[in-house]
Design a protein around this motif. Structure first.
Motif, PDB file in Angstrom:
ATOM      1  N   GLY A  50       0.783  -1.216   0.032  1.00  0.00           N
ATOM      2  CA  GLY A  50      -0.045  -0.076  -0.078  1.00  0.00           C
ATOM      3  C   GLY A  50       0.746   1.164   0.104  1.00  0.00           C
ATOM      4  N   LEU A  51       2.272   1.191   0.378  1.00  0.00           N
ATOM      5  CA  LEU A  51       2.962   2.365   0.327  1.00  0.00           C
ATOM      6  C   LEU A  51       3.579   2.568  -0.965  1.00  0.00           C
ATOM      7  CD1 LEU A  51       4.856   1.637   3.605  1.00  0.00           C
ATOM      8  CD2 LEU A  51       3.058   3.007   3.337  1.00  0.00           C
ATOM      9  N   THR A  52       3.211   1.931  -1.972  1.00  0.00           N
ATOM     10  CA  THR A  52       3.606   2.132  -3.348  1.00  0.00           C
ATOM     11  C   THR A  52       2.910   3.366  -3.848  1.00  0.00           C
ATOM     12  OG1 THR A  52       3.700  -0.135  -4.359  1.00  0.00           O
ATOM     13  CG2 THR A  52       3.304   1.332  -5.846  1.00  0.00           C
ATOM     14  N   ILE A  53       4.066   4.196  -4.667  1.00  0.00           N
ATOM     15  CA  ILE A  53       3.416   5.368  -5.331  1.00  0.00           C
ATOM     16  C   ILE A  53       3.566   5.385  -6.630  1.00  0.00           C
ATOM     17  CG2 ILE A  53       5.598   6.846  -4.887  1.00  0.00           C
ATOM     18  CD1 ILE A  53       3.433   9.149  -4.207  1.00  0.00           C
ATOM     19  N   CYS A  54       2.678   6.051  -7.453  1.00  0.00           N
ATOM     20  CA  CYS A  54       2.793   5.928  -8.848  1.00  0.00           C
ATOM     21  C   CYS A  54       3.552   7.128  -9.499  1.00  0.00           C
ATOM     22  CB  CYS A  54       1.040   6.499  -9.299  1.00  0.00           C
ATOM     23  SG  CYS A  54       0.017   5.261  -8.990  1.00  0.00           S
ATOM     24  N   ALA A  55       3.966   6.998 -10.865  1.00  0.00           N
ATOM     25  CA  ALA A  55       4.751   7.703 -11.486  1.00  0.00           C
ATOM     26  C   ALA A  55       4.324   9.157 -11.494  1.00  0.00           C
ATOM     27  CB  ALA A  55       4.910   6.996 -12.865  1.00  0.00           C
ATOM     28  N   GLU A  56       2.901   9.171 -11.809  1.00  0.00           N
ATOM     29  CA  GLU A  56       2.203  10.726 -11.859  1.00  0.00           C
ATOM     30  C   GLU A  56       2.357  11.368 -10.784  1.00  0.00           C
ATOM     31  OE1 GLU A  56       1.072   7.676 -12.563  1.00  0.00           O
ATOM     32  OE2 GLU A  56      -0.838   7.787 -13.712  1.00  0.00           O
ATOM     33  N   ARG A  57       2.173  10.586  -9.428  1.00  0.00           N
ATOM     34  CA  ARG A  57       2.140  11.498  -8.212  1.00  0.00           C
ATOM     35  C   ARG A  57       3.787  11.798  -8.033  1.00  0.00           C
ATOM     36  NH1 ARG A  57      -1.055   8.025  -4.460  1.00  0.00           N
ATOM     37  NH2 ARG A  57      -1.031   6.442  -6.112  1.00  0.00           N
ATOM     38  N   ASN A  58       4.442  11.029  -8.241  1.00  0.00           N
ATOM     39  CA  ASN A  58       5.699  11.349  -7.849  1.00  0.00           C
ATOM     40  C   ASN A  58       6.214  12.612  -8.700  1.00  0.00           C
ATOM     41  OD1 ASN A  58       7.059   9.916  -5.858  1.00  0.00           O
ATOM     42  ND2 ASN A  58       7.454   7.996  -7.071  1.00  0.00           N
ATOM     43  N   ALA A  59       5.827  12.635 -10.085  1.00  0.00           N
ATOM     44  CA  ALA A  59       6.217  13.815 -11.000  1.00  0.00           C
ATOM     45  C   ALA A  59       5.533  15.140 -10.279  1.00  0.00           C
ATOM     46  CB  ALA A  59       6.125  13.488 -12.311  1.00  0.00           C
ATOM     47  N   ILE A  60       4.363  14.970 -10.048  1.00  0.00           N
ATOM     48  CA  ILE A  60       3.809  16.143  -9.541  1.00  0.00           C
ATOM     49  C   ILE A  60       4.106  16.688  -8.537  1.00  0.00           C
ATOM     50  CG2 ILE A  60       1.330  16.898  -8.792  1.00  0.00           C
ATOM     51  CD1 ILE A  60       0.003  14.766 -10.541  1.00  0.00           C
ATOM     52  N   PHE A  61       4.363  15.745  -7.388  1.00  0.00           N
ATOM     53  CA  PHE A  61       5.020  16.091  -6.171  1.00  0.00           C
ATOM     54  C   PHE A  61       6.297  16.790  -6.236  1.00  0.00           C
ATOM     55  CE2 PHE A  61       2.136  12.764  -3.750  1.00  0.00           C
ATOM     56  CZ  PHE A  61       1.008  13.632  -3.867  1.00  0.00           C
ATOM     57  N   ALA A  62       7.227  16.421  -7.178  1.00  0.00           N
ATOM     58  CA  ALA A  62       8.393  16.808  -7.159  1.00  0.00           C
ATOM     59  C   ALA A  62       8.182  18.428  -7.962  1.00  0.00           C
ATOM     60  CB  ALA A  62       9.214  16.047  -8.436  1.00  0.00           C
ATOM     61  N   ALA A  63       7.449  18.628  -8.676  1.00  0.00           N
ATOM     62  CA  ALA A  63       6.997  19.867  -9.317  1.00  0.00           C
ATOM     63  C   ALA A  63       6.596  20.816  -8.170  1.00  0.00           C
ATOM     64  CB  ALA A  63       5.914  19.700 -10.336  1.00  0.00           C
ATOM     65  N   ILE A  64       5.894  20.368  -7.218  1.00  0.00           N
ATOM     66  CA  ILE A  64       5.052  21.293  -6.332  1.00  0.00           C
ATOM     67  C   ILE A  64       6.458  21.184  -5.169  1.00  0.00           C
ATOM     68  CG2 ILE A  64       3.655  21.017  -4.166  1.00  0.00           C
ATOM     69  CD1 ILE A  64       2.372  21.259  -7.172  1.00  0.00           C
ATOM     70  N   ALA A  65       7.204  20.435  -4.863  1.00  0.00           N
ATOM     71  CA  ALA A  65       8.294  20.712  -4.048  1.00  0.00           C
ATOM     72  C   ALA A  65       9.358  21.610  -4.455  1.00  0.00           C
ATOM     73  CB  ALA A  65       8.944  19.390  -3.675  1.00  0.00           C
ATOM     74  N   SER A  66       9.471  21.943  -5.766  1.00  0.00           N
ATOM     75  CA  SER A  66      10.135  22.759  -6.530  1.00  0.00           C
ATOM     76  C   SER A  66       9.693  24.015  -6.501  1.00  0.00           C
ATOM     77  CB  SER A  66      10.826  22.426  -7.875  1.00  0.00           C
ATOM     78  OG  SER A  66       9.707  22.887  -8.788  1.00  0.00           O
ATOM     79  N   GLY A  67       8.333  24.300  -6.184  1.00  0.00           N
ATOM     80  CA  GLY A  67       7.841  25.516  -6.074  1.00  0.00           C
ATOM     81  C   GLY A  67       6.752  25.942  -7.214  1.00  0.00           C
ATOM     82  N   ALA A  68       6.651  25.092  -7.964  1.00  0.00           N
ATOM     83  CA  ALA A  68       5.642  25.115  -9.020  1.00  0.00           C
ATOM     84  C   ALA A  68       4.179  24.831  -8.425  1.00  0.00           C
ATOM     85  CB  ALA A  68       5.860  24.178 -10.174  1.00  0.00           C
ATOM     86  N   ARG A  69       3.127  25.344  -9.099  1.00  0.00           N
ATOM     87  CA  ARG A  69       1.800  25.247  -8.617  1.00  0.00           C
ATOM     88  C   ARG A  69       1.046  24.725  -9.744  1.00  0.00           C
ATOM     89  NH1 ARG A  69       3.601  24.451  -4.620  1.00  0.00           N
ATOM     90  NH2 ARG A  69       3.574  25.130  -2.520  1.00  0.00           N
ATOM     91  N   ARG A  70       1.087  25.299 -10.950  1.00  0.00           N
ATOM     92  CA  ARG A  70       0.105  25.004 -11.845  1.00  0.00           C
ATOM     93  C   ARG A  70       0.628  24.126 -12.803  1.00  0.00           C
ATOM     94  NH1 ARG A  70      -4.332  25.095 -10.266  1.00  0.00           N
ATOM     95  NH2 ARG A  70      -5.465  24.066 -11.973  1.00  0.00           N
ATOM     96  N   ILE A  71       0.107  23.040 -13.297  1.00  0.00           N
ATOM     97  CA  ILE A  71       0.425  22.038 -14.101  1.00  0.00           C
ATOM     98  C   ILE A  71       0.081  22.445 -15.517  1.00  0.00           C
ATOM     99  CG2 ILE A  71       0.285  19.736 -15.017  1.00  0.00           C
ATOM    100  CD1 ILE A  71       0.336  18.843 -11.892  1.00  0.00           C
ATOM    101  N   GLU A  72       0.889  22.556 -16.529  1.00  0.00           N
ATOM    102  CA  GLU A  72       0.300  22.942 -17.917  1.00  0.00           C
ATOM    103  C   GLU A  72       0.220  21.734 -18.861  1.00  0.00           C
ATOM    104  OE1 GLU A  72       3.549  25.713 -19.039  1.00  0.00           O
ATOM    105  OE2 GLU A  72       3.675  25.863 -16.797  1.00  0.00           O
TER     106      GLU A  72
END
Ligand code: THU
Length: 130
Positions: A50-72
């Motif tokens: 259950g701790l598995t994380i998907c590719a999409e969420r890893n990419a999104i969270f990396a973007a958010i952690a870098s300060g981005a907010r709006r996905i294009e």
């Protein structure tokens, strides 16, 4: 910034090579365009499944952690889906659709390798929002 879908898909396919998926052996890669930068992600599994994380969420969270907010734009590649596999094997899971909807407008394109381009609203109509 506009980035070609082929470019985003290429980054997603490359990211799939980094997937940690000893349990499913199903490699998934994603690429998120946000703030003019491309953020790759891959699925990362765990012995406690259950701790598995998907590719999409890893990419999104990396973007958010870098300060981005709006996905294009987003690209997704399930590189282990064979040519004759059903399209459902290439689609983003429900949890990822909800997370995408948090940071992407309904008309945002989602490029799905082997399927085509859908919008966030196609993938999750009437998304829950607080
Ligand atoms: N997976 C993703 O990375 N994204 C999805 O949208 C669907 C599923 C991963 C999770 C798990 O590591 C493997 O694919 C099999 O479910």
């Amino acid at each position: 910034m506009s980035v070609a879908s082929s470019t985003l898909l290429a980054v997603a396919r490359e990211a799939a090579a980094h997937a940690y998926c000893p349990y499913s052996n199903f490699h998934v890669g994603a690429a998120v365009l946000a703030d003019g930068r491309i953020f790759p992600g891959c699925n990362v599994e765990n012995a406690s499944y259950g701790l598995t994380i998907c590719a999409e969420r890893n990419a999104i969270f990396a973007a958010i952690a870098s300060g981005a907010r709006r996905i294009e734009a987003i690209a997704l590649a399930c590189v282990d889906a064979t040519d004759n596999a059903p399209g459902s094997l290439r689609m983003p899971c429900g949890a990822c659709r909800q997370v995408i909807a948090e940071f992407a407008a309904p008309e945002t394109p989602v490029h799905i390798d082997g399927v085509g381009t859908l919008t966030v609203a196609d993938l999750l109509p009437n998304a829950f929002r607080l």
